[in-house]
Scaffold this active site. Sequence first.
Site, mmCIF file in Angstrom:
data_model
loop_
_atom_site.group_PDB
_atom_site.id
_atom_site.type_symbol
_atom_site.label_atom_id
_atom_site.label_comp_id
_atom_site.label_asym_id
_atom_site.label_seq_id
_atom_site.Cartn_x
_atom_site.Cartn_y
_atom_site.Cartn_z
ATOM 1 N N SER A 61 0.869 -1.330 0.268
ATOM 2 C CA SER A 61 0.046 0.072 0.108
ATOM 3 C C SER A 61 0.986 1.364 -0.132
ATOM 4 O O SER A 61 1.917 1.126 0.415
ATOM 5 C CB SER A 61 -0.694 -0.041 1.304
ATOM 6 O OG SER A 61 -1.709 -1.256 1.642
HETATM 7 N N1 SAM Z 1 -0.520 -4.265 3.820
HETATM 8 C C1 SAM Z 1 -0.096 -4.891 2.729
HETATM 9 C C2 SAM Z 1 1.375 -4.265 2.576
HETATM 10 O O1 SAM Z 1 2.018 -3.594 3.095
HETATM 11 O O2 SAM Z 1 2.056 -4.885 1.786
HETATM 12 C C3 SAM Z 1 -0.752 -4.783 1.587
HETATM 13 C C4 SAM Z 1 -1.400 -5.899 1.387
HETATM 14 S S1 SAM Z 1 -2.329 -6.071 -0.138
HETATM 15 C C5 SAM Z 1 -2.896 -4.328 -0.530
HETATM 16 C C6 SAM Z 1 -3.591 -7.010 0.388
HETATM 17 C C7 SAM Z 1 -3.404 -8.512 0.547
HETATM 18 O O3 SAM Z 1 -4.571 -9.066 1.271
HETATM 19 C C8 SAM Z 1 -2.756 -9.438 -0.422
HETATM 20 O O4 SAM Z 1 -1.561 -9.843 0.100
HETATM 21 C C9 SAM Z 1 -3.877 -10.454 -0.588
HETATM 22 O O5 SAM Z 1 -3.417 -11.703 -0.936
HETATM 23 C C10 SAM Z 1 -4.331 -10.442 0.946
HETATM 24 N N2 SAM Z 1 -5.810 -11.114 0.932
HETATM 25 C C11 SAM Z 1 -7.019 -10.953 0.255
HETATM 26 N N3 SAM Z 1 -7.917 -11.645 0.601
HETATM 27 C C12 SAM Z 1 -7.453 -12.289 1.908
HETATM 28 C C13 SAM Z 1 -7.986 -13.201 2.751
HETATM 29 N N4 SAM Z 1 -9.359 -13.468 2.660
HETATM 30 N N5 SAM Z 1 -7.229 -13.592 3.784
HETATM 31 C C14 SAM Z 1 -5.996 -13.037 4.141
HETATM 32 N N6 SAM Z 1 -5.202 -12.194 3.068
HETATM 33 C C15 SAM Z 1 -6.127 -11.847 2.021
#
Ligand code: SAM
Length: 218
Positions: A61
Amino acid sequence: MDYAIARRRMVEKQVLARGIHAPLVIEAMKRVPRHRFVEEALWAQSYGDHPLPIGEKQTISQPYMVALMTQALELKGGERILEIGTGSGYQTAILAQIVSRVYSVERIPALARRARRVLDDIGCRNVNIKLSDGTIGWENEAPFDGIVVTAGSPQVPPHYLEQLTIGGRLIIPVGGRGSQVLKRVIRHGREDFREENLLDCRFVPLIGKDGWSEGEGR
Ligand code: SAM
């Protein structure tokens, strides 16, 4: 490139100048080496004012969004926090500077593995990562003083509300697949939840039982 200088500039121009002033958040953002959470070819861009790809169609992000979501938790230090969507592990590392323990859930194995490695390399010892569908929270470790969801959900998954302490805060993007509103929900009593809208945002979809289905989400 001097990453310490890039990091100081990032905090001044993207975080402080936009009204994020919580001292614990500012200190954490000055300390955590953001470049380590992206592949080496992207290190020079890692302090820019935007998200970046981390593989698997996912993103780290934008620094401002990480700062805003962390500030919205109103942390004092010592809390137990649940993060849904470990991704690169950068938001995890910011939280880990401030609170006593971070429980982070990621659904994509390669991302969970890489985040674990980087967090270990930079010395974050107070983080548990679980490979799972985070839409059901982390029942065995609940309740949490705060829950931060870093993917966009079609609704507020009920398990998150159940897994908050009284006084606990949930920060979650809610809306369509392409755009959402970042919401804060505070649990004032057993059945007393109050919700406010913080800002418009765009996150990758939260995929799972109480989120989007895989086909819809990607
Ligand atoms: N906070 C993170 C960073 O700073 O890198 C950004 C994460 S990214 C925007 C969103 C993440 O949520 C992805 O890695 C995706 O695989 C994960 N995600 C989506 N659905 C999910 C779920 N049901 N359970 C766990 N992770 C999930």
